[in-house]
Design a protein around this motif. Structure first.
Motif, PDB file in Angstrom:
ATOM      1  N   HIS A 131     -46.882  29.592 -58.131  1.00  0.00           N
ATOM      2  CA  HIS A 131     -45.837  30.249 -57.342  1.00  0.00           C
ATOM      3  C   HIS A 131     -46.442  30.838 -56.064  1.00  0.00           C
ATOM      4  O   HIS A 131     -45.948  30.609 -54.956  1.00  0.00           O
ATOM      5  CB  HIS A 131     -45.199  31.346 -58.200  1.00  0.00           C
ATOM      6  N   THR A 142     -47.644  28.258 -53.491  1.00  0.00           N
ATOM      7  CA  THR A 142     -46.550  27.656 -52.726  1.00  0.00           C
ATOM      8  C   THR A 142     -46.044  28.612 -51.655  1.00  0.00           C
ATOM      9  O   THR A 142     -45.740  28.192 -50.526  1.00  0.00           O
ATOM     10  CB  THR A 142     -45.396  27.249 -53.659  1.00  0.00           C
ATOM     11  N   PHE A 180     -44.120  19.044 -55.553  1.00  0.00           N
ATOM     12  CA  PHE A 180     -43.284  19.009 -56.745  1.00  0.00           C
ATOM     13  C   PHE A 180     -42.789  17.581 -56.974  1.00  0.00           C
ATOM     14  O   PHE A 180     -42.307  16.938 -56.038  1.00  0.00           O
ATOM     15  CB  PHE A 180     -42.066  19.916 -56.586  1.00  0.00           C
ATOM     16  N   GLN A 189     -43.358  21.718 -50.381  1.00  0.00           N
ATOM     17  CA  GLN A 189     -42.744  23.002 -50.058  1.00  0.00           C
ATOM     18  C   GLN A 189     -43.796  24.058 -49.739  1.00  0.00           C
ATOM     19  O   GLN A 189     -44.799  24.171 -50.444  1.00  0.00           O
ATOM     20  CB  GLN A 189     -41.905  23.478 -51.243  1.00  0.00           C
ATOM     21  N   TYR A 245     -35.873  23.417 -52.600  1.00  0.00           N
ATOM     22  CA  TYR A 245     -35.249  24.273 -53.609  1.00  0.00           C
ATOM     23  C   TYR A 245     -36.100  25.500 -53.895  1.00  0.00           C
ATOM     24  O   TYR A 245     -36.054  26.062 -54.970  1.00  0.00           O
ATOM     25  CB  TYR A 245     -35.054  23.433 -54.882  1.00  0.00           C
ATOM     26  N   THR A 246     -36.901  25.910 -52.901  1.00  0.00           N
ATOM     27  CA  THR A 246     -37.809  27.042 -53.091  1.00  0.00           C
ATOM     28  C   THR A 246     -37.519  28.202 -52.152  1.00  0.00           C
ATOM     29  O   THR A 246     -38.072  29.278 -52.340  1.00  0.00           O
ATOM     30  CB  THR A 246     -39.265  26.607 -52.868  1.00  0.00           C
ATOM     31  N   ARG A 274     -41.352  26.211 -59.859  1.00  0.00           N
ATOM     32  CA  ARG A 274     -40.141  25.798 -59.148  1.00  0.00           C
ATOM     33  C   ARG A 274     -38.972  26.698 -59.538  1.00  0.00           C
ATOM     34  O   ARG A 274     -38.157  27.094 -58.689  1.00  0.00           O
ATOM     35  CB  ARG A 274     -39.816  24.341 -59.464  1.00  0.00           C
ATOM     36  N   ASP A 275     -38.896  27.071 -60.816  1.00  0.00           N
ATOM     37  CA  ASP A 275     -37.802  27.930 -61.261  1.00  0.00           C
ATOM     38  C   ASP A 275     -37.965  29.352 -60.740  1.00  0.00           C
ATOM     39  O   ASP A 275     -36.992  29.974 -60.307  1.00  0.00           O
ATOM     40  CB  ASP A 275     -37.722  27.927 -62.780  1.00  0.00           C
ATOM     41  N   ARG A 282     -37.055  29.344 -56.975  1.00  0.00           N
ATOM     42  CA  ARG A 282     -35.618  29.218 -56.686  1.00  0.00           C
ATOM     43  C   ARG A 282     -34.884  30.483 -57.096  1.00  0.00           C
ATOM     44  O   ARG A 282     -33.878  30.852 -56.475  1.00  0.00           O
ATOM     45  CB  ARG A 282     -35.040  27.962 -57.335  1.00  0.00           C
TER      46      ARG A 282
END
Length: 379
Positions: free
Chosen positions: A50, A53, A60, A158, A201-202, A237-238, A241
């Motif tokens: 996390h 990124t 991803f 990303q 999606y980040t 990724r979760d 987002r």
């Protein structure tokens, strides 16, 4: 991306490998079932990935998503009868967020629509793609061709240094820097033709690269050869987002939710809000005019204990809602969540409580995104 029922159903079936399955395993990824595939959830650890990124660039693998190409006579009118999108304002090289709705205005999926020459390119969620294909085939006229581009992979690059890393390898008629948020173009990477969209999606600046599946490992190696780039899993990724306040299909929206209560009115273009002519239009137009009984909101929790999906929300003794996504924010160092709550308690700054492990935790309704978006919209 998927609701629990869909996930449970898919995980009872044999899992498909991603084009990069062996590549992920060679990189030390921990693989988990997701959306009918085995997918990497982490490599070095969710928090480390996390943070990397946010500060550098994450690669991803989102090849589980469905890539669809629609073409044929009267294409725009046919698609506008199915989606609440205004295609008259979608120009070549642009993409837009839209929604697939049922006849009652419930959300069947959220998706991206791009204008290609003489065609529309759609990216739909992985676990719903087969249902989406069936819904679209049934709803569209027979002379509209729907091609599932199952020979292509999809990679998302990303982070704040993504443009620099990708520009070293992407060749096109114009520089990569000409792409702004929600624009795309045709490029080549290592001699392979690819489509690059400036999206993701980040919440960070970044790109989504549609490429031949057979070239996925070569291009992934090339990009991860850059010092700024590391492979990143589903876990980060979760969390990214979530910090960006972006909804996840099957959790923050479903056939039981309308796009208006989910705060997705931007997915219904202005002309369509008055003209209708798409599934669920009567309900949508009514809710725009009259409001909804509940609203999707952000929550900032006191302390450090996170609230997960399904946690109940209270105002005093009154049960007012349910958490749909939640976790600990690495960037903020605090737990955050998103929930549906009764409209009377949805104003930013409203104090509420969330029940976690039998305890009531104090929380505050908070505007989203929790962490500001850093999309590149031009200098």
């Amino acid at each position: 991306m998927t609701d629990h029922d869909t996930e449970d159903h898919l995980e009872d079936l044999p899992l498909d490998p991603l084009p990069l399955d062996a590549w992920h395993r060679a990189k030390g990824a921990r693989m988990v079932p997701f959306a009918g595939y085995e997918m990497p959830i982490q490599y070095e650890g969710i928090v480390a990935e996390h943070t990397w990124t946010r500060e550098n660039v994450g690669l991803f693998d989102v090849s589980h998503m469905g890539q669809l190409l629609l073409s044929g006579p009267g294409l725009d009118a046919a698609v506008e009868a199915v989606l609440p999108i205004d295609l008259s304002t979608l120009k070549l090289g642009q993409q837009r967020y839209s929604l697939l709705l049922d006849e009652d205005g419930g959300v069947l999926d959220d998706l991206m629509v791009s204008r290609w020459p003489d065609a529309l390119y759609l990216v739909v969620n992985g676990a719903t793609k087969w249902d989406d294909i069936g819904t679209l085939r049934e709803a569209l006229p027979d002379d509209i061709t729907l091609n599932h581009l199952d020979d292509r992979a999809l990679l998302a690059l990303q982070g704040p240094k993504a443009a620099d890393a990708l520009a070293r390898h992407a060749d096109g008629k114009y520089p990569l820097s000409a792409l702004t948020f929600m624009r795309f173009g045709l490029f080549t990477i290592a001699g392979h033709e690819v489509t690059i969209a400036r999206a993701g999606y980040t919440g960070e600046d970044g790109f989504e690269i549609s490429l031949p599946a057979a070239a996925a490992a070569e291009i992934a190696d090339l990009l991860c050869g850059e010092p700024e780039v590391k492979p990143i899993g589903l876990g980060a990724r979760d969390s990214l987002r979530l910090e960006a306040g972006l909804p996840l299909y099957g959790h923050d929206m479903s056939p039981e939710t309308s796009p208006i209560e989910a705060g997705l009115i931007f997915g219904i273009n202005k002309r369509r809000r008055s003209e209708g002519g798409f599934p669920g239009a009567d309900r949508i137009i009514r809710e725009i005019a009259e409001g909804t009984r509940r609203k999707w909101v952000g929550l900032r929790l006191d302390g450090r204990l996170p609230a997960r999906e399904g946690a109940e929300v209270f105002a005093g003794d009154d049960h007012i809602g349910t958490v749909t996504s939640g976790g600990f924010s690495p960037t903020l160092g605090a737990p955050i969540a998103m929930a549906y709550v009764a409209a009377a308690h949805a104003a930013p700054g409203t104090a509420i409580e969330v029940e976690v492990r039998g305890k009531r935790l104090s929380a505050t309704v908070t505007p989203t995104p929790f962490v500001p978006h850093r999309y590149f919209r031009g200098s």
